[in-house]
Design a protein around this motif. Structure first.
Motif, PDB file in Angstrom:
ATOM      1  N   HIS A 189       0.810  -1.209   0.000  1.00  0.00           N
ATOM      2  CA  HIS A 189       0.000   0.000   0.000  1.00  0.00           C
ATOM      3  C   HIS A 189       0.849   1.268   0.000  1.00  0.00           C
ATOM      4  O   HIS A 189       1.946   1.310   0.567  1.00  0.00           O
ATOM      5  CB  HIS A 189      -0.900   0.038   1.249  1.00  0.00           C
ATOM      6  N   GLN A 190       0.276   2.316  -0.593  1.00  0.00           N
ATOM      7  CA  GLN A 190       0.851   3.642  -0.462  1.00  0.00           C
ATOM      8  C   GLN A 190       0.127   4.361   0.669  1.00  0.00           C
ATOM      9  O   GLN A 190      -1.105   4.364   0.739  1.00  0.00           O
ATOM     10  CB  GLN A 190       0.728   4.443  -1.757  1.00  0.00           C
ATOM     11  N   ARG A 191       0.906   4.996   1.544  1.00  0.00           N
ATOM     12  CA  ARG A 191       0.340   5.715   2.686  1.00  0.00           C
ATOM     13  C   ARG A 191       0.519   7.218   2.473  1.00  0.00           C
ATOM     14  O   ARG A 191       1.595   7.677   2.071  1.00  0.00           O
ATOM     15  CB  ARG A 191       1.024   5.275   3.979  1.00  0.00           C
ATOM     16  N   SER A 192      -0.514   7.995   2.713  1.00  0.00           N
ATOM     17  CA  SER A 192      -0.420   9.443   2.558  1.00  0.00           C
ATOM     18  C   SER A 192       0.538  10.018   3.592  1.00  0.00           C
ATOM     19  O   SER A 192       0.383   9.766   4.797  1.00  0.00           O
ATOM     20  CB  SER A 192      -1.800  10.091   2.731  1.00  0.00           C
ATOM     21  N   PRO A 193       1.544  10.785   3.175  1.00  0.00           N
ATOM     22  CA  PRO A 193       2.476  11.372   4.138  1.00  0.00           C
ATOM     23  C   PRO A 193       1.846  12.480   4.970  1.00  0.00           C
ATOM     24  O   PRO A 193       2.389  12.859   6.004  1.00  0.00           O
ATOM     25  CB  PRO A 193       3.602  11.917   3.247  1.00  0.00           C
ATOM     26  N   THR A 194       0.706  13.015   4.525  1.00  0.00           N
ATOM     27  CA  THR A 194       0.067  14.102   5.267  1.00  0.00           C
ATOM     28  C   THR A 194      -0.976  13.594   6.259  1.00  0.00           C
ATOM     29  O   THR A 194      -1.054  14.078   7.387  1.00  0.00           O
ATOM     30  CB  THR A 194      -0.598  15.094   4.292  1.00  0.00           C
ATOM     31  N   THR A 195      -1.768  12.590   5.855  1.00  0.00           N
ATOM     32  CA  THR A 195      -2.826  12.085   6.744  1.00  0.00           C
ATOM     33  C   THR A 195      -2.447  10.794   7.455  1.00  0.00           C
ATOM     34  O   THR A 195      -3.036  10.440   8.467  1.00  0.00           O
ATOM     35  CB  THR A 195      -4.129  11.846   5.955  1.00  0.00           C
ATOM     36  N   GLY A 196      -1.457  10.078   6.913  1.00  0.00           N
ATOM     37  CA  GLY A 196      -1.073   8.795   7.479  1.00  0.00           C
ATOM     38  C   GLY A 196      -2.002   7.659   7.097  1.00  0.00           C
ATOM     39  O   GLY A 196      -1.789   6.512   7.512  1.00  0.00           O
ATOM     40  N   LYS A 197      -3.009   7.936   6.286  1.00  0.00           N
ATOM     41  CA  LYS A 197      -3.972   6.909   5.891  1.00  0.00           C
ATOM     42  C   LYS A 197      -3.510   6.192   4.623  1.00  0.00           C
ATOM     43  O   LYS A 197      -2.826   6.774   3.784  1.00  0.00           O
ATOM     44  CB  LYS A 197      -5.345   7.527   5.660  1.00  0.00           C
ATOM     45  N   LEU A 198      -3.932   4.940   4.491  1.00  0.00           N
ATOM     46  CA  LEU A 198      -3.649   4.190   3.272  1.00  0.00           C
ATOM     47  C   LEU A 198      -4.500   4.752   2.138  1.00  0.00           C
ATOM     48  O   LEU A 198      -5.690   5.027   2.313  1.00  0.00           O
ATOM     49  CB  LEU A 198      -3.962   2.708   3.467  1.00  0.00           C
ATOM     50  N   ARG A 199      -3.879   4.905   0.971  1.00  0.00           N
ATOM     51  CA  ARG A 199      -4.633   5.394  -0.183  1.00  0.00           C
ATOM     52  C   ARG A 199      -5.544   4.266  -0.679  1.00  0.00           C
ATOM     53  O   ARG A 199      -5.101   3.128  -0.857  1.00  0.00           O
ATOM     54  CB  ARG A 199      -3.690   5.837  -1.296  1.00  0.00           C
ATOM     55  N   PRO A 200      -6.815   4.560  -0.911  1.00  0.00           N
ATOM     56  CA  PRO A 200      -7.747   3.505  -1.350  1.00  0.00           C
ATOM     57  C   PRO A 200      -7.422   3.019  -2.754  1.00  0.00           C
ATOM     58  O   PRO A 200      -6.908   3.776  -3.584  1.00  0.00           O
ATOM     59  CB  PRO A 200      -9.107   4.209  -1.310  1.00  0.00           C
ATOM     60  N   TRP A 201      -7.718   1.767  -3.014  1.00  0.00           N
ATOM     61  CA  TRP A 201      -7.545   1.225  -4.366  1.00  0.00           C
ATOM     62  C   TRP A 201      -8.824   1.495  -5.147  1.00  0.00           C
ATOM     63  O   TRP A 201      -9.935   1.276  -4.633  1.00  0.00           O
ATOM     64  CB  TRP A 201      -7.239  -0.276  -4.285  1.00  0.00           C
ATOM     65  N   PRO A 202      -8.706   1.937  -6.384  1.00  0.00           N
ATOM     66  CA  PRO A 202      -9.850   2.507  -7.108  1.00  0.00           C
ATOM     67  C   PRO A 202     -10.727   1.491  -7.817  1.00  0.00           C
ATOM     68  O   PRO A 202     -10.795   1.440  -9.049  1.00  0.00           O
ATOM     69  CB  PRO A 202      -9.166   3.432  -8.122  1.00  0.00           C
ATOM     70  N   PHE A 203     -11.440   0.694  -7.042  1.00  0.00           N
ATOM     71  CA  PHE A 203     -12.366  -0.248  -7.639  1.00  0.00           C
ATOM     72  C   PHE A 203     -13.759   0.368  -7.737  1.00  0.00           C
ATOM     73  O   PHE A 203     -14.089   1.321  -7.022  1.00  0.00           O
ATOM     74  CB  PHE A 203     -12.444  -1.532  -6.811  1.00  0.00           C
ATOM     75  N   ALA A 204     -14.583  -0.211  -8.612  1.00  0.00           N
ATOM     76  CA  ALA A 204     -15.968   0.233  -8.730  1.00  0.00           C
ATOM     77  C   ALA A 204     -16.666   0.038  -7.391  1.00  0.00           C
ATOM     78  O   ALA A 204     -16.463  -0.966  -6.709  1.00  0.00           O
ATOM     79  CB  ALA A 204     -16.681  -0.554  -9.822  1.00  0.00           C
ATOM     80  N   ARG A 205     -17.465   1.014  -7.017  1.00  0.00           N
ATOM     81  CA  ARG A 205     -18.147   0.944  -5.732  1.00  0.00           C
ATOM     82  C   ARG A 205     -19.280  -0.072  -5.770  1.00  0.00           C
ATOM     83  O   ARG A 205     -20.146  -0.032  -6.626  1.00  0.00           O
ATOM     84  CB  ARG A 205     -18.724   2.318  -5.368  1.00  0.00           C
ATOM     85  N   SER A 206     -19.227  -0.990  -4.841  1.00  0.00           N
ATOM     86  CA  SER A 206     -20.325  -1.938  -4.675  1.00  0.00           C
ATOM     87  C   SER A 206     -20.252  -2.470  -3.255  1.00  0.00           C
ATOM     88  O   SER A 206     -19.211  -2.395  -2.599  1.00  0.00           O
ATOM     89  CB  SER A 206     -20.221  -3.095  -5.671  1.00  0.00           C
ATOM     90  N   GLU A 207     -21.364  -3.000  -2.779  1.00  0.00           N
ATOM     91  CA  GLU A 207     -21.389  -3.489  -1.401  1.00  0.00           C
ATOM     92  C   GLU A 207     -20.383  -4.603  -1.198  1.00  0.00           C
ATOM     93  O   GLU A 207     -19.686  -4.660  -0.191  1.00  0.00           O
ATOM     94  CB  GLU A 207     -22.800  -3.986  -1.068  1.00  0.00           C
ATOM     95  N   ALA A 208     -20.255  -5.471  -2.196  1.00  0.00           N
ATOM     96  CA  ALA A 208     -19.329  -6.600  -2.051  1.00  0.00           C
ATOM     97  C   ALA A 208     -17.894  -6.120  -1.949  1.00  0.00           C
ATOM     98  O   ALA A 208     -17.115  -6.597  -1.124  1.00  0.00           O
ATOM     99  CB  ALA A 208     -19.491  -7.540  -3.242  1.00  0.00           C
ATOM    100  N   ILE A 209     -17.529  -5.161  -2.804  1.00  0.00           N
ATOM    101  CA  ILE A 209     -16.153  -4.683  -2.816  1.00  0.00           C
ATOM    102  C   ILE A 209     -15.846  -3.870  -1.566  1.00  0.00           C
ATOM    103  O   ILE A 209     -14.758  -3.952  -1.000  1.00  0.00           O
ATOM    104  CB  ILE A 209     -15.897  -3.853  -4.094  1.00  0.00           C
ATOM    105  N   GLU A 210     -16.814  -3.063  -1.094  1.00  0.00           N
ATOM    106  CA  GLU A 210     -16.578  -2.245   0.077  1.00  0.00           C
ATOM    107  C   GLU A 210     -16.314  -3.095   1.323  1.00  0.00           C
ATOM    108  O   GLU A 210     -15.691  -2.630   2.274  1.00  0.00           O
ATOM    109  CB  GLU A 210     -17.769  -1.317   0.308  1.00  0.00           C
ATOM    110  N   LYS A 211     -16.789  -4.329   1.296  1.00  0.00           N
ATOM    111  CA  LYS A 211     -16.567  -5.209   2.448  1.00  0.00           C
ATOM    112  C   LYS A 211     -15.203  -5.886   2.405  1.00  0.00           C
ATOM    113  O   LYS A 211     -14.782  -6.516   3.374  1.00  0.00           O
ATOM    114  CB  LYS A 211     -17.666  -6.286   2.512  1.00  0.00           C
ATOM    115  N   VAL A 212     -14.493  -5.731   1.282  1.00  0.00           N
ATOM    116  CA  VAL A 212     -13.190  -6.370   1.163  1.00  0.00           C
ATOM    117  C   VAL A 212     -12.179  -5.628   2.028  1.00  0.00           C
ATOM    118  O   VAL A 212     -12.018  -4.415   1.901  1.00  0.00           O
ATOM    119  CB  VAL A 212     -12.709  -6.394  -0.303  1.00  0.00           C
ATOM    120  N   ASN A 213     -11.514  -6.323   2.901  1.00  0.00           N
ATOM    121  CA  ASN A 213     -10.465  -5.747   3.731  1.00  0.00           C
ATOM    122  C   ASN A 213      -9.123  -6.136   3.120  1.00  0.00           C
ATOM    123  O   ASN A 213      -8.670  -7.274   3.262  1.00  0.00           O
ATOM    124  CB  ASN A 213     -10.585  -6.267   5.170  1.00  0.00           C
ATOM    125  N   LEU A 214      -8.492  -5.208   2.405  1.00  0.00           N
ATOM    126  CA  LEU A 214      -7.236  -5.522   1.735  1.00  0.00           C
ATOM    127  C   LEU A 214      -6.126  -5.697   2.760  1.00  0.00           C
ATOM    128  O   LEU A 214      -5.858  -4.785   3.555  1.00  0.00           O
ATOM    129  CB  LEU A 214      -6.862  -4.398   0.757  1.00  0.00           C
TER     130      LEU A 214
END
Length: 298
Positions: A189-214
């Motif tokens: 993963h790439q982590r934002s140097p300003t927020t410290g959060k992991l940058r999200p991977w750009p998949f199509a939004r759907s309930e199934a994908i949103e439940k995926v914990n990478l």
């Protein structure tokens, strides 16, 4: 041109208070200046100047019209100056702020230096939000949509991120066919140097994908380590297309899940609003717009 000449005669007459003095400045006779102003008044159907044998003063309509005329001539002068600037050879120091991912654009910047040898690039790589005006940058290059109203901007091109892994990794762990399959893979993963959060991977939004914990096999604020580790077969990474163009081209990395990656990002170049675009900044903006992305990067 006759209309501009008449406006010029009026402005000079108002400034000097005399047709004679205005004529000297314009290289015309006092009579010619007076006739030009009279024709202008006739066309406007308004008296602009009170005049007698000794004095000349503006009417109320004349004062309003004079302000408009000054703005017209200021715009003409600005247009002439801009055209003169554009015709000059770009040269001098060019201070540019770029995101950390911009380090991967070095080949493009090298070509810019070859095209404009008299421009000295001064590059500042950071992901922090810089103040373009206060910190004295000529231009700023950023990903995402510009939001600062004080800045002018130009979209340099949109791109779609790539999910990539090495052939060796895929041979050992299998090829993910859907985003849900990534739950069983090592993700880099790439982590934002300003927020410290992991940058999200750009998949199509759907309930199934949103439940995926990478899974997080590792993270880094820079992209270079992610490329290296992905090539070494240590996981799957989500990276900009220009960052892995060569690795995909020579087979060291394979692009995955392309049908599921739908969101795009963009590069923009920004510069202070109201500031005349200098030849060196214009050269950089035009060059990046024409050369930043290759076919297949979008």
């Amino acid at each position: 041109m006759d209309q501009l000449a008449a406006l010029s005669a009026f402005v000079h007459s108002a400034d000097t208070g005399s047709f004679v003095a205005a004529g000297r400045q314009l290289g015309l006779s006092a009579s010619a200046v007076g006739k030009a102003v009279a024709r202008l008044e006739q066309r406007l159907d308004a008296r602009l100047l009170h005049r007698n044998t000794r004095h000349m003063t503006l009417t109320e309509e004349g004062r309003i019209f004079l302000d408009r005329c000054r703005r017209i001539f200021e715009e003409v002068e600005a247009a002439e100056a801009e055209l003169a600037q554009a015709s000059r050879t770009p040269r001098g120091r060019l201070r540019v702020s770029m995101p950390l991912v911009g380090m991967l654009l070095t080949p493009v910047l090298a070509n810019f230096m070859r095209a404009y040898p008299e421009v000295q690039l001064d590059l500042d790589f950071t992901d922090r939000l810089v103040d373009v005006v206060e910190e004295g940058f000529d231009a700023v290059i950023r990903t995402g949509r510009p939001s600062d109203s004080r800045l002018m901007s130009r979209n340099l091109g949109r791109f779609r991120l790539r999910i990539v892994a090495s052939p060796a990794y895929l041979e050992r762990h299998g090829v993910p066919r859907t985003p849900q399959d990534l739950a069983h893979h090592r993700c880099l993963h790439q982590r934002s140097p300003t927020t410290g959060k992991l940058r999200p991977w750009p998949f199509a939004r759907s309930e199934a994908i949103e439940k995926v914990n990478l899974p997080e096999a590792m993270s880094a604020t820079a992209i270079d380590p992610l490329i290296c580790l992905a090539v070494e077969g240590l996981g799957i990474a989500c990276l900009p297309p220009f960052a892995v163009r060569n690795e995909i081209g020579d087979g060291r990395l394979i692009s995955l899940l392309e049908d599921h990656v739908v969101e795009t990002d963009q590069f923009s170049v920004l510069w202070p609003a109201g500031r005349q675009l200098t030849p060196k900044v214009r050269a950089l903006v035009d060059f990046l717009a024409e050369n930043l992305f290759r076919e297949g990067d979008a």
